[in-house]
Design an enzyme around this catalytic site. Structure first.
Site, short mmCIF file in Angstrom:
data_model
loop_
_atom_site.label_atom_id
_atom_site.label_comp_id
_atom_site.label_asym_id
_atom_site.label_seq_id
_atom_site.Cartn_x
_atom_site.Cartn_y
_atom_site.Cartn_z
N ASP A 121 43.63 56.95 26.78
CA ASP A 121 44.03 58.23 26.21
C ASP A 121 45.52 58.28 25.93
O ASP A 121 46.33 57.72 26.67
CB ASP A 121 43.65 59.35 27.20
N GLU A 132 43.45 55.50 21.87
CA GLU A 132 43.60 56.74 21.11
C GLU A 132 45.07 56.83 20.75
O GLU A 132 45.91 57.10 21.60
CB GLU A 132 43.17 57.96 21.93
#
Length: 649
Positions: free
Chosen positions: A315, A366
């Protein structure tokens, strides 16, 4: 104690564990720090270890001592690790550490290395070591090790575990429930992988798991570690991979967890401006500190090793590699630019060591910028991820589909621009949770027009995603076109499926998913040039896009035609690579999918009519706001029609 510990961890000594920890190369810290049985004898108690280098004193307090100061821990000054054996401690008791911080303040802290926590909102750690688990996924893991995932289908169903479905009493599902229902559903729908939003312990459900306190524990509200292992085991036996979001850049600011653990910057940066993550109300890990590296890398290995995960999505990579990503003040690095040198080096190290131990794993970033090579080999200068989310494609495509078709002819570049850079990274095309919350509207609700046209365009959007080069990801409920936004504390709107249009949309998504898996041209050439051939990306007046996806063999290819207007295009001509007959194999406007067509287009026979650089062309009908896919039925592959493109076998 040393003999027992050495027996538990092979022949590695405690001193070696400590040394490797301080050097940033202890990747199995979960076998050392935290709570562990002193010996195999259940009555011998447990040893507790915690890193708090600048604490003045640490006590372990719990059910075994009435939460008092009767068990002061002993500091190893060289490593900064406090430890104590507690003979009275027993499995499933609660405990915390009372830390006398550097400034003299005494505060109860939870164990950062705990593998089980008390159910929230309580925050105590649980005296528990995971027992050996009987896995039955050897065939799956063996296949994954032999497989080149770049040249195989990857179609990910993104799931927020507790809100996929709820019970009649309003309580959300746990992994025991998900094993019974989610796995057969995903298998039936035709996805290849499930990707979970973070499963680790976190105190605030509204964070969706992206502000963690326990990096080595399944969130207590989601079920037990063994229930999650059962889930993964069952997935693998049903040929479904399991990925989990991992958050190594920032952590929860809660005072009873990692934040300023010993009263000084322990896990966070020394510089308060770098430590503070203003945008997310969190704290940033000091990614250059060796002990933090050991902690985070051990967390990654814990989930991969103990739970047999097939990979991770990392993330917020941008926050880890750019100093100016967040709000607030920032300072340039020693070279005067914005790159976070420690973050960049840490992520390269992470990818290197994980891929060495688990070369079959999928490691996905991401990341939304275009200034750094994210995927690819470290030797080539990349950070080393296998894949990167293509946020640019997602933003452009959703903007286009929200647009009134009248204006689309002047904005066709929004859907064609990605053809210019599709090989720049190994991309995943994401239609993720981030796009269906906070007033952004659901994917269905984003589509232009009335309800019928919204469904038609959603089918076309998904077809474009599945035909476009790159791996795929769709967030739960998108498969049937849920109209309401996702709510983290509420099950999905399964009642929608009582509506015929939603049920047909779900059926279409399933057909499309299985189509993707079965059609080799959509994945077997990976990122090679030959897999994509654009027929016409400049038809602004009709606002129709056409392209070809090629497989390894000359005869293995698919022709894709997408109509982005509410006008049916009859006798629509496109160029074809070979003389012969072409048959329609998918039409998004069929009645079974929620459209109005009851039969497919008749086969198209090529004519010697030039179209752009093609010597042969065909005509067909393309439904309004729809897409069709054609396949060669009887063609002459000895001579190619195109004057400019030679597809090599």
């Amino acid at each position: 104690m040393a003999v027992n510990t050495e027996e538990r961890h092979g022949q590695e000594s405690l001193e070696n564990h400590k040394h490797m920890f301080n050097q940033g190369v202890n990747y199995e810290l979960y076998n050392f720090l935290g709570v562990h049985k002193i010996s195999r004898d259940d009555e011998s108690g447990y040893v507790f270890r915690v890193w708090a280098p600048h604490a003045k004193q640490v006590w372990v307090c719990g059910d075994f001592n009435n939460w008092d100061k009767s068990h002061p821990m002993i500091l190893d000054e060289k490593s900064g690790i406090w430890s104590i054996e507690v003979k009275e401690s027993r499995e499933n008791q609660y405990y915390k550490y009372l830390v006398k911080q550097a400034n003299g303040r005494e505060i109860m802290k939870t164990d950062p290395m705990a593998q089980v926590y008390e159910k929230r909102p309580e925050t105590a750690a649980v005296v528990k070591e995971l027992e050996p688990f009987k896995w039955n996924d050897g065939l799956w893991r063996g296949r994954q090790k032999r497989m080149n995932h770049f040249n195989n289908p990857i179609n990910i169903y993104e799931v927020h575990a507790p809100s996929w479905k709820e019970h009649e009493d309003g309580s959300l599902y746990t992994f025991k429930d998900l094993t019974a229902e989610l796995i057969p559903y995903v298998k039936k729908m035709g996805y290849t992988h499930i990707e979970f939003m973070p499963l680790m312990e976190h105190p605030l459900p509204a964070s969706w798991g992206y502000q963690l306190t326990g990096y080595f524990a399944l969130c207590s509200s989601y079920g037990t570690p063994d229930e999650f292992k059962d889930f993964v085991n069952e997935c693998h036996q049903n040929n479904i991979g399991v990925l989990v979001d991992w958050v190594p850049g920032h952590f929860s600011i809660n005072d009873d967890a990692l934040a300023y653990y010993d009263g000084t910057p322990t896990y966070e940066y020394e510089d308060p401006d770098r430590a503070k993550n203003i945008g997310w109300g969190a704290l940033n890990f000091d990614l250059g500190k060796p002990e933090v590296q050991s902690f985070l890398l051990s967390s990654a290995f814990y989930w991969l090793n103990e739970f047999h995960l097939d990979g991770m999505r990392v993330d917020a990579v941008s926050n880890m590699i750019y100093l100016d990503y967040d709000e607030g003040p920032w300072k340039p690095n020693k070279y005067g630019d914005t790159r976070n040198l420690e973050g960049y080096a840490f992520l390269q190290k992470f990818n290197k060591v994980v891929k060495f131990a688990h070369p079959e794993s999928l490691i996905i970033a991401e990341e939304s910028s275009s200034g750094t090579q994210i995927s690819g080999t470290i030797e080539s200068g990349a950070i080393g991820f296998d894949y990167k989310w293509n946020m640019g494609w997602m933003n452009d495509v959703l903007e286009f589909f929200e647009m009134d078709p009248y204006f689309r002819k002047d904005n066709l570049n929004l859907v064609t621009f990605s053809f210019m850079y599709w090989q720049a990274e190994n991309f995943v095309l994401p239609l993720s949770h981030d796009e269906v919350v906070h007033g952004k509207k659901s994917l269905m609700h984003k589509m232009w027009g009335d309800r019928y046209r919204q469904f038609a365009q959603l089918r076309t959007l998904y077809t474009f995603m599945m035909m476009h080069p790159g791996k795929k990801l769709l967030f739960m409920s998108g498969e049937w076109g849920q109209f309401l936004e996702w709510k983290f504390d509420h099950g999905l709107e399964w009642v929608d499926l009582q509506d015929e249009m939603n049920a047909k949309m779900q059926h279409f998504t399933s057909v499309l998913n299985h189509f993707y898996k079965e059609e080799r041209p959509l994945w077997e050439l990976g990122q090679q040039d030959a897999t994509l051939e654009v027929i016409d990306a400049d038809n602004h007046n009709d606002t129709v896009l056409s392209f070809i996806r090629h497989g390894k063999r000359k005869k293995d290819f698919l022709i894709v035609i997408l109509n982005f207007t509410p006008v049916e295009r009859r006798n629509f001509r496109i160029g074809v690579p070979y003389e012969g007959t072409y048959t329609e194999i998918l039409n998004t406007e069929m009645k079974e999918f929620g459209g109005t067509w009851v039969e497919h287009n008749a086969d198209s026979v090529s004519e010697e009519v030039n179209f752009k650089d093609y010597e042969h062309s065909i005509t067909t009908t393309v439904p309004a706001l729809g897409a069709i896919i054609l396949k060669p039925k009887d063609i002459k592959v000895t001579r190619r029609s195109s004057k400019k493109h030679s597809h090599k076998k």
